[in-house]
Design an enzyme around this catalytic site. Structure first.
Site, PDB file in Angstrom:
ATOM      1  N   TYR A 114     -13.509  -2.709  11.548  1.00 51.30           N
ATOM      2  CA  TYR A 114     -12.186  -2.113  11.275  1.00 51.30           C
ATOM      3  C   TYR A 114     -11.275  -2.298  12.485  1.00 51.30           C
ATOM      4  CZ  TYR A 114      -8.621   1.399  10.238  1.00 51.30           C
ATOM      5  OH  TYR A 114      -7.417   2.037  10.023  1.00 51.30           O
TER       6      TYR A 114
ATOM      7  N   GLY B 233      -0.601   8.203   0.754  1.00 50.79           N
ATOM      8  CA  GLY B 233      -0.665   8.347   2.210  1.00 50.79           C
ATOM      9  C   GLY B 233       0.585   7.922   2.958  1.00 50.79           C
ATOM     10  N   ILE B 234       0.366   7.136   4.001  1.00 51.50           N
ATOM     11  CA  ILE B 234       1.443   6.737   4.915  1.00 51.50           C
ATOM     12  C   ILE B 234       2.492   5.881   4.191  1.00 51.50           C
ATOM     13  CG2 ILE B 234       1.922   5.301   6.950  1.00 51.50           C
ATOM     14  CD1 ILE B 234      -0.910   6.302   8.009  1.00 51.50           C
TER      15      ILE B 234
ATOM     16  N   GLY C 216       0.825  -1.207   0.000  1.00 54.55           N
ATOM     17  CA  GLY C 216       0.000   0.000   0.000  1.00 54.55           C
ATOM     18  C   GLY C 216       0.853   1.249   0.000  1.00 54.55           C
TER      19      GLY C 216
HETATM   20  N1  LIG Z   1      -5.366   7.905   7.666  1.00 56.63           N
HETATM   21  C1  LIG Z   1      -5.692   7.590   8.889  1.00 56.63           C
HETATM   22  O1  LIG Z   1      -6.286   8.387   9.617  1.00 56.63           O
HETATM   23  C2  LIG Z   1      -5.304   6.253   9.458  1.00 56.63           C
HETATM   24  C3  LIG Z   1      -5.370   6.064  10.838  1.00 56.63           C
HETATM   25  C4  LIG Z   1      -5.021   4.844  11.366  1.00 56.63           C
HETATM   26  C5  LIG Z   1      -4.608   3.830  10.547  1.00 56.63           C
HETATM   27  N2  LIG Z   1      -4.568   4.010   9.201  1.00 56.63           N
HETATM   28  C6  LIG Z   1      -4.095   2.874   8.387  1.00 56.63           C
HETATM   29  O2  LIG Z   1      -2.964   3.324   7.643  1.00 56.63           O
HETATM   30  C7  LIG Z   1      -2.770   2.483   6.510  1.00 56.63           C
HETATM   31  C8  LIG Z   1      -2.471   3.362   5.316  1.00 56.63           C
HETATM   32  O3  LIG Z   1      -3.612   4.154   5.040  1.00 56.63           O
HETATM   33  P1  LIG Z   1      -3.529   5.683   4.584  1.00 56.63           P
HETATM   34  O4  LIG Z   1      -4.169   6.486   5.633  1.00 56.63           O
HETATM   35  O5  LIG Z   1      -2.168   6.007   4.126  1.00 56.63           O
HETATM   36  O6  LIG Z   1      -4.583   5.673   3.388  1.00 56.63           O
HETATM   37  P2  LIG Z   1      -4.435   5.657   1.818  1.00 56.63           P
HETATM   38  O7  LIG Z   1      -3.717   6.894   1.351  1.00 56.63           O
HETATM   39  O8  LIG Z   1      -5.807   5.403   1.342  1.00 56.63           O
HETATM   40  O9  LIG Z   1      -3.480   4.413   1.532  1.00 56.63           O
HETATM   41  C9  LIG Z   1      -3.924   3.100   1.621  1.00 56.63           C
HETATM   42  C10 LIG Z   1      -3.006   2.266   0.756  1.00 56.63           C
HETATM   43  O10 LIG Z   1      -3.392   0.897   0.875  1.00 56.63           O
HETATM   44  C11 LIG Z   1      -3.549   0.378  -0.431  1.00 56.63           C
HETATM   45  N3  LIG Z   1      -4.517  -0.704  -0.448  1.00 56.63           N
HETATM   46  C12 LIG Z   1      -5.805  -0.717  -0.049  1.00 56.63           C
HETATM   47  N4  LIG Z   1      -6.353  -1.917  -0.262  1.00 56.63           N
HETATM   48  C13 LIG Z   1      -5.386  -2.676  -0.833  1.00 56.63           C
HETATM   49  C14 LIG Z   1      -5.321  -4.005  -1.265  1.00 56.63           C
HETATM   50  N5  LIG Z   1      -6.387  -4.823  -1.196  1.00 56.63           N
HETATM   51  N6  LIG Z   1      -4.159  -4.460  -1.766  1.00 56.63           N
HETATM   52  C15 LIG Z   1      -3.075  -3.668  -1.866  1.00 56.63           C
HETATM   53  N7  LIG Z   1      -3.065  -2.395  -1.458  1.00 56.63           N
HETATM   54  C16 LIG Z   1      -4.213  -1.912  -0.954  1.00 56.63           C
HETATM   55  C17 LIG Z   1      -4.012   1.542  -1.267  1.00 56.63           C
HETATM   56  O11 LIG Z   1      -3.785   1.254  -2.628  1.00 56.63           O
HETATM   57  P3  LIG Z   1      -4.935   1.575  -3.689  1.00 56.63           P
HETATM   58  O12 LIG Z   1      -5.078   3.053  -3.665  1.00 56.63           O
HETATM   59  O13 LIG Z   1      -4.393   1.033  -4.968  1.00 56.63           O
HETATM   60  O14 LIG Z   1      -6.180   0.859  -3.204  1.00 56.63           O
HETATM   61  C18 LIG Z   1      -3.117   2.640  -0.714  1.00 56.63           C
HETATM   62  O15 LIG Z   1      -1.837   2.585  -1.296  1.00 56.63           O
HETATM   63  C19 LIG Z   1      -4.030   1.636   6.406  1.00 56.63           C
HETATM   64  O16 LIG Z   1      -3.786   0.341   6.889  1.00 56.63           O
HETATM   65  C20 LIG Z   1      -5.014   2.354   7.319  1.00 56.63           C
HETATM   66  O17 LIG Z   1      -5.993   1.475   7.821  1.00 56.63           O
HETATM   67  C21 LIG Z   1      -4.877   5.210   8.639  1.00 56.63           C
END
Ligand SMILES: NC(=O)c1ccc[n+]([C@@H]2O[C@H](COP(=O)([O-])OP(=O)(O)OC[C@H]3O[C@@H](n4cnc5c(N)ncnc54)[C@H](OP(=O)(O)O)[C@@H]3O)[C@@H](O)[C@H]2O)c1
Length: 247
Positions: free
Chosen positions: A148, A17-18, A13
């Site tokens: 979640y 984002g992260i 992923g």
């Molecule tokens: N943002 C927050 O507030 C927050 C808080 C706590 C935890 N998190 C966790 O942080 C992690 C990163 O999220 P983010 O906030 O950086 O959001 P994000 O920008 O939406 O990034 C999520 C990443 O995961 C990838 N992904 C999703 N489903 C996938 C799959 N089935 N197979 C492969 N890649 C997949 C996405 O790729 P695609 O775009 O190609 O789907 C994207 O690169 C996640 O695990 C999320 O649950 C986020």
């Protein structure tokens, strides 16, 4: 020379984002980085921007994970840092959560994280670092987040057990639990801008430091946990980066 010069890093992923911020930070420190994503165009774009390798991989598919491991092994041999970050979130009360939402979150967040670790174990270098991304949400009992939160809590527990199992090979396994962080994720919930702003305002009232986190905040912690010279005595631990929200 960067701290991670010559190191092989895999980030699931990583196209936004992260994961993206972490890939960028590892690149700046000299690592050779592979990122994954589910959507082809954003993955290609991110890989080109970051000068990293992009591998289209659905984290919920064991076949895709096998393919990823085979390709990384072929290209790089062994892996020094595995950051299992890909995740999805849908928010709904227990009463209104669909089977599809349940399966998607459990399959990507928990099952996918489990099998990504399992299938990479044979090609992890002894002394490698594994970092799981869960959520600050795991310490809360926030309405509308039952599946979640449970899927991420399961990953947290998996990390602790894996830390013990992999300790004989000096592989350290830790967990990073971000609070609300400014990423594309919020825009994937399907809410309009006004609703998102209202939600953000509400969340900020629960964060003692009264701000959202940034992906770079999380990336710095991941690099710290990956850097043997800084964190060689840390394993099975979880780190909240949430402005105090879990307190
Ligand atoms: N943002 C927050 O507030 C927050 C808080 C706590 C935890 N998190 C966790 O942080 C992690 C990163 O999220 P983010 O906030 O950086 O959001 P994000 O920008 O939406 O990034 C999520 C990443 O995961 C990838 N992904 C999703 N489903 C996938 C799959 N089935 N197979 C492969 N890649 C997949 C996405 O790729 P695609 O775009 O190609 O789907 C994207 O690169 C996640 O695990 C999320 O649950 C986020």
């Amino acid at each position: 020379m960067g701290t991670f010069e010559g190191k092989v890093v895999v980030i699931t992923g990583g196209n936004s984002g992260i994961g993206y911020a972490t890939a960028k930070a590892f690149r700046e420190q000299g690592a050779s980085v592979t990122i994954t994503g589910k959507r082809e165009e954003p993955l290609k774009k991110a890989a080109a921007e970051l000068s990293v390798t992009g591998k289209l991989t659905d984290q919920a598919s064991l076949q895709d994970i096998d393919q990823l491991v085979t390709e990384v092994k072929h290209a790089s041999g062994k892996v020094d840092v595995l950051f299992i970050n890909a995740g999805v979130a849908f928010f709904a009360p227990v009463e209104h959560t669909s089977e599809e939402q349940f399966d998607t979150m459990v399959n990507v967040n928990f099952k996918g994280s489990f099998f990504t670790l399992q299938k990479f174990i044979p090609i992890l270098n002894d002394g490698a670092a594994v970092i799981f991304l869960t959520s600050g949400n795991t310490a809360l009992a926030m309405e509308n987040s039952a599946v979640y939160s449970a899927s991420k809590s399961a990953v947290g527990h998996l990390a602790k057990i894996a830390a013990k199992e992999l300790a004989p090979r000096k592989i350290r396994v830790n967990t990073v639990n971000p609070g609300p962080t400014e990423t594309a994720m919020q825009h994937k919930f399907g809410f309009d801008d006004a609703t998102l702003e209202a939600m953000k305002g509400h969340i900020l009232t629960q964060v003692p430091l009264a701000k959202m986190g940034r992906p770079e905040d999380v990336a710095r912690m991941v690099l710290y946990l990956a850097d043997h010279s800084l964190s060689s005595f840390i394993t099975g631990a979880e780190f909240f980066i949430d402005g105090g929200m879990a307190l």
